[in-house]
Scaffold this motif. Sequence first.
Motif, mmCIF file in Angstrom:
data_model
loop_
_atom_site.group_PDB
_atom_site.id
_atom_site.type_symbol
_atom_site.label_atom_id
_atom_site.label_comp_id
_atom_site.label_asym_id
_atom_site.label_seq_id
_atom_site.Cartn_x
_atom_site.Cartn_y
_atom_site.Cartn_z
ATOM 1 N N ARG A 87 0.841 -1.197 0.000
ATOM 2 C CA ARG A 87 0.000 0.000 0.000
ATOM 3 C C ARG A 87 0.877 1.248 0.000
ATOM 4 N NH1 ARG A 87 -5.056 -1.855 0.746
ATOM 5 N NH2 ARG A 87 -5.337 -3.797 1.914
ATOM 6 N N ALA A 88 0.475 2.235 -0.763
ATOM 7 C CA ALA A 88 1.240 3.476 -0.869
ATOM 8 C C ALA A 88 1.341 4.199 0.466
ATOM 9 C CB ALA A 88 0.603 4.392 -1.911
ATOM 10 N N ALA A 89 0.383 3.976 1.348
ATOM 11 C CA ALA A 89 0.374 4.677 2.637
ATOM 12 C C ALA A 89 1.642 4.402 3.437
ATOM 13 C CB ALA A 89 -0.851 4.257 3.450
ATOM 14 N N TYR A 90 2.198 3.205 3.339
ATOM 15 C CA TYR A 90 3.422 2.889 4.073
ATOM 16 C C TYR A 90 4.575 3.765 3.588
ATOM 17 C CZ TYR A 90 1.134 -1.304 5.904
ATOM 18 O OH TYR A 90 0.283 -2.156 6.554
ATOM 19 N N ALA A 137 7.196 11.045 5.321
ATOM 20 C CA ALA A 137 6.752 12.215 6.085
ATOM 21 C C ALA A 137 7.142 12.122 7.558
ATOM 22 C CB ALA A 137 5.227 12.362 5.960
ATOM 23 N N GLY A 138 7.893 11.077 7.914
ATOM 24 C CA GLY A 138 8.256 10.900 9.315
ATOM 25 C C GLY A 138 7.075 10.512 10.166
ATOM 26 N N LYS A 139 6.141 9.778 9.590
ATOM 27 C CA LYS A 139 4.939 9.366 10.309
ATOM 28 C C LYS A 139 4.757 7.856 10.233
ATOM 29 C CE LYS A 139 2.375 13.673 9.502
ATOM 30 N NZ LYS A 139 1.107 14.249 8.974
ATOM 31 N N THR A 140 3.789 7.380 10.969
ATOM 32 C CA THR A 140 3.352 5.997 10.836
ATOM 33 C C THR A 140 2.050 6.000 10.040
ATOM 34 O OG1 THR A 140 1.928 5.989 12.801
ATOM 35 C CG2 THR A 140 4.278 5.551 13.143
ATOM 36 N N VAL A 141 1.642 4.843 9.564
ATOM 37 C CA VAL A 141 0.379 4.801 8.816
ATOM 38 C C VAL A 141 -0.801 5.105 9.732
ATOM 39 C CG1 VAL A 141 1.204 3.248 7.017
ATOM 40 C CG2 VAL A 141 0.206 2.275 9.107
ATOM 41 N N LEU A 142 -0.626 4.869 11.033
ATOM 42 C CA LEU A 142 -1.688 5.174 11.994
ATOM 43 C C LEU A 142 -1.924 6.673 12.093
ATOM 44 C CD1 LEU A 142 -0.451 2.688 14.718
ATOM 45 C CD2 LEU A 142 -2.459 2.372 13.283
ATOM 46 N N GLU A 143 -0.878 7.454 11.844
ATOM 47 C CA GLU A 143 -0.985 8.912 11.870
ATOM 48 C C GLU A 143 -1.328 9.467 10.489
ATOM 49 O OE1 GLU A 143 2.591 9.607 15.142
ATOM 50 O OE2 GLU A 143 3.037 9.265 13.032
ATOM 51 N N PHE A 144 -0.703 8.890 9.472
ATOM 52 C CA PHE A 144 -0.849 9.414 8.118
ATOM 53 C C PHE A 144 -2.257 9.198 7.568
ATOM 54 C CE2 PHE A 144 -0.499 8.930 3.480
ATOM 55 C CZ PHE A 144 0.095 10.136 3.154
ATOM 56 N N GLU A 145 -2.801 8.023 7.811
ATOM 57 C CA GLU A 145 -4.120 7.678 7.291
ATOM 58 C C GLU A 145 -4.817 6.782 8.308
ATOM 59 O OE1 GLU A 145 -4.564 5.156 3.599
ATOM 60 O OE2 GLU A 145 -4.897 7.139 2.700
ATOM 61 N N PRO A 146 -5.241 7.355 9.441
ATOM 62 C CA PRO A 146 -5.736 6.540 10.565
ATOM 63 C C PRO A 146 -6.928 5.652 10.251
ATOM 64 C CG PRO A 146 -6.230 8.874 10.890
ATOM 65 C CD PRO A 146 -5.274 8.796 9.742
ATOM 66 N N ASN A 147 -7.719 6.008 9.270
ATOM 67 C CA ASN A 147 -8.877 5.191 8.922
ATOM 68 C C ASN A 147 -8.645 4.341 7.673
ATOM 69 O OD1 ASN A 147 -10.498 6.253 11.053
ATOM 70 N ND2 ASN A 147 -10.819 8.102 9.838
ATOM 71 N N GLY A 148 -7.386 4.273 7.240
ATOM 72 C CA GLY A 148 -7.071 3.537 6.019
ATOM 73 C C GLY A 148 -6.831 2.059 6.274
#
Length: 218
Positions: free
Chosen positions: A168-171, A177-188
């Motif tokens: 998934r592109a979210a990873y 962006a220095g984030k986790t997927v939980l922060e970047f797209e929490p409902n994804g």
Amino acid sequence: MHTIAIVSQKGGAGKTTLAINLAAAAEQSGFTALVIDTDPQATASQWSAWRQGLPPEVIDSAPPRIAAKVEAARAQGARTIVIDTPPHADTAATRAVEVADLVLIPCRPSAFDLAAIKTTVQLVKLLGKQGWVVFTAGPSFAPRMYEEATALINSFGINVCPHILSDRAAYRHASAAGKTVLEFEPNGRAAWEIAQLHTWTCAHALITTCAQVGSAVR
């Protein structure tokens, strides 16, 4: 309180992505988490620097110091410790597996990647640890492919985690962006996959810890 070693002799398996997101899921669940970065490339440490102090904390460690740093982290209240290891580094992998309550072996569901994990599986079995293969960076829905890959891995004498981290592109976007997927797209979907895997690892690490305590009592 548990320690998870992320180990694979194959490069590009997604070890660092798995390590930082699992630690973040632990933090989100209310547990103090720590990532121990043993990779000379220091990818997890670089990601942590981009976060400017936001949890989870990431520290580096040379292989001989892994056990000492795990004990120090536990003494300071860390509830989840995730050890990120480099590819083709037998010493780091061995030291990480030795101190782990649970070993996760990330693996892409491709023929070359599947064949390459044999060495890692042998190490986990040699040290008598509970290890599971986690499929990473594969299609989100390909039941026959995963069935065939699972059968092959089972023939190596190790089990496959029921939770898959799909490609998934979210990873990639989150890490950049220095984030986790939980922060970047929490409902994804990526965040959902990580949350499910975190819950599963907690349950299996607890089973292992209880078994070790029971053996010690007997």
